[in-house]
Design a protein around this motif. Structure first.
Motif, mmCIF file in Angstrom:
data_model
loop_
_atom_site.group_PDB
_atom_site.id
_atom_site.type_symbol
_atom_site.label_atom_id
_atom_site.label_comp_id
_atom_site.label_asym_id
_atom_site.label_seq_id
_atom_site.Cartn_x
_atom_site.Cartn_y
_atom_site.Cartn_z
ATOM 1 N N ALA A 189 -55.262 47.989 32.063
ATOM 2 C CA ALA A 189 -56.078 49.081 31.582
ATOM 3 C C ALA A 189 -55.259 49.996 29.988
ATOM 4 O O ALA A 189 -55.898 49.830 28.716
ATOM 5 N N ALA A 190 -54.417 50.425 30.778
ATOM 6 C CA ALA A 190 -53.820 51.544 29.803
ATOM 7 C C ALA A 190 -53.315 50.400 28.377
ATOM 8 O O ALA A 190 -52.744 51.364 27.376
ATOM 9 N N VAL A 191 -53.093 49.137 28.749
ATOM 10 C CA VAL A 191 -52.459 48.725 27.168
ATOM 11 C C VAL A 191 -54.130 48.321 26.148
ATOM 12 O O VAL A 191 -53.572 48.945 24.709
ATOM 13 N N ALA A 192 -55.065 48.331 26.623
ATOM 14 C CA ALA A 192 -55.973 47.996 25.924
ATOM 15 C C ALA A 192 -56.006 49.717 25.133
ATOM 16 O O ALA A 192 -55.807 49.628 23.685
ATOM 17 N N LEU A 193 -56.247 50.888 25.824
ATOM 18 C CA LEU A 193 -56.105 52.044 24.632
ATOM 19 C C LEU A 193 -54.696 52.442 24.150
ATOM 20 O O LEU A 193 -54.591 53.006 22.862
ATOM 21 N N ALA A 194 -53.097 51.516 24.561
ATOM 22 C CA ALA A 194 -52.560 52.034 23.753
ATOM 23 C C ALA A 194 -52.711 51.340 22.210
ATOM 24 O O ALA A 194 -52.368 51.783 21.524
ATOM 25 N N CYS A 195 -52.641 49.552 22.204
ATOM 26 C CA CYS A 195 -53.210 49.327 21.751
ATOM 27 C C CYS A 195 -53.911 49.828 19.929
ATOM 28 O O CYS A 195 -54.159 49.192 19.149
#
Length: 417
Positions: free
Chosen positions: A355-361
């Motif tokens: 889930a954090a990948v999406a915010l990081a992007c």
């Protein structure tokens, strides 16, 4: 079922699965960023979006089996979620058993939906799966000790179980498919399945309804000053001011969401989000063929275990990703961990690495955009007046927070950064 997926089928699926899933999960504005919304699908009963596809697939299998056995079905039984395996048992049929493979979240979702529908589920899990996700499945299946785990075994009983196999999700998937074929059981792919993709796409139905509601009521609710109070608080008819950030592993989630959204808003932007350490779909699309793990350069361990590993040969998600994703964004392990920590500390939500990948992007995209604007200003390409700044404020960004199943040890390490 037909292999054509469209918005109407996804809308029907959203109605079908309502009594099994948490529906709808919240869409909330960011406490920090303007015009950013979080779709909190980590609040599903199993802690991830995977329950959507799992529920729709199992309901479809039950319906199909009843139909094939010439049993009458109430016309509303699927949409009312009223059929389950008891109907098969009452007609002296063998209890439906399904097989799947998962790094954790998909297996947990299948186990949960199977329990609701009185279906047996055999879950294959790779050895490198997050221990917290394995524990979730064990608890749901009432497995209190490791005696209920089968390691590389083939014995089949009339109950649910976990089978640990292989070091990679793709190896685990291949073994699960072999096992299902050998025992004449239904295999359910985590992503390479039309019903799964349709089920995952139901998240887009909710997002569209919720986002329109927020924008149409922004004057009343004010959304903590997230939205501008003027007539520009609207979604453009073609969706050109909408940007969606979605994590990608095998591609089931982003395929379902993109199929629906691109039909409704042909010019919305779909961003595929992957960790640099495990971006098999991204590199496969670059080569226009599905690559093996060995062919992907520098495939390494990632905190985003939910999106890690290889993908099945000839997976149907490959074409959807190729046709519907506007841009891929890859992020480092540090960027993922910083975003996960940001979500806990600033946005007050707990999620897993995927889930954090999406915010990081999203954060990376905004940083690059800001740097580009600064460079253009320095080169005199922009006059810096207020008129140009309104254009960015009219854009809306939606980050899909897909899961929250993370081990305590991983979380401690990240929070101590």
């Amino acid at each position: 079922m037909s292999t054509i997926i469209n918005s109407q089928k996804i809308i029907q699926a959203e109605q079908t699965i309502r009594k099994i899933i948490h529906q709808p999960t919240p869409l909330v504005p960011s406490l920090i960023y303007n015009n950013l919304f979080y779709k909190q699908d980590f609040l599903q009963y199993t802690g991830s979006f995977k329950l959507r596809g799992a529920s729709y697939k199992l309901l479809s299998l039950l319906s199909s089996q009843l139909t094939n056995n010439n049993h009458s079905i109430n016309s509303n039984s699927i949409n009312n979620n009223s059929i389950n395996n008891n109907e098969l048992n009452n007609n002296n049929n063998k209890k439906l058993t399904v097989v799947t493979a998962s790094t954790g979240n998909h297996g947990y979702a299948i186990a949960y939906a199977a329990k609701q529908l009185n279906i047996n589920a055999i879950i294959f899990v790779p050895e490198n799966a997050d221990i917290s996700k394995i524990e979730n499945i064990k608890r749901l299946l009432n497995h209190s000790t490791n005696n209920n785990l089968i390691k590389n075994g083939n014995n089949l009983n009339d109950n649910s179980k976990i089978i640990i196999f292989g070091n990679d999700c793709l190896d685990c998937e291949l073994e699960a498919k072999r096992f299902a074929k050998e025992n004449n059981l239904n295999y359910i792919s985590p992503y390479n399945d039309y019903d799964i993709i349709i089920g995952q796409g139901t998240i887009a139905v909710e997002m569209n309804n919720q986002l329109n509601y927020f924008l149409n009521h922004s004057l009343q609710y004010n959304l903590q000053n997230t939205l501008k109070k003027d007539n520009n608080n609207k979604i453009k008819k073609d969706g050109k001011n909408l940007n969606f950030y979605i994590s990608v592993g095998g591609g089931g989630l982003i395929s379902g969401i993109a199929i629906y959204l691109k039909e409704i808003y042909k010019n919305c932007k779909i961003y595929g989000c992957q960790p640099q350490n495990s971006a098999v779909m991204y590199y496969s699309l670059l080569q226009n063929k599905i690559l093996t793990n060995d062919e992907v350069k520098e495939e390494e361990e990632t905190i985003s275990d939910g999106t890690a590993g290889g993908i099945e040969e000839n997976t149907i998600t490959f074409k959807y990703c190729k046709d519907l994703i506007d841009e891929f964004i890859l992020v480092s392990e540090l960027e993922i961990k910083e975003s996960l920590k940001f979500l806990v500390e600033k946005e007050k939500v707990l999620v897993e690495g995927a889930a954090a990948v999406a915010l990081a992007c999203y954060r990376k995209k905004m940083l690059l955009k800001q740097q580009q604007q600064q460079q253009e200003w320095m080169e005199g390409k922009k006059d810096g007046d207020d008129e140009g700044s309104d254009k960015d404020d009219e854009e809306y960004h939606i980050v899909v927070l897909c899961g929250r199943n993370i081990s305590l040890d991983k979380l401690k390490d990240i929070l101590m950064m």
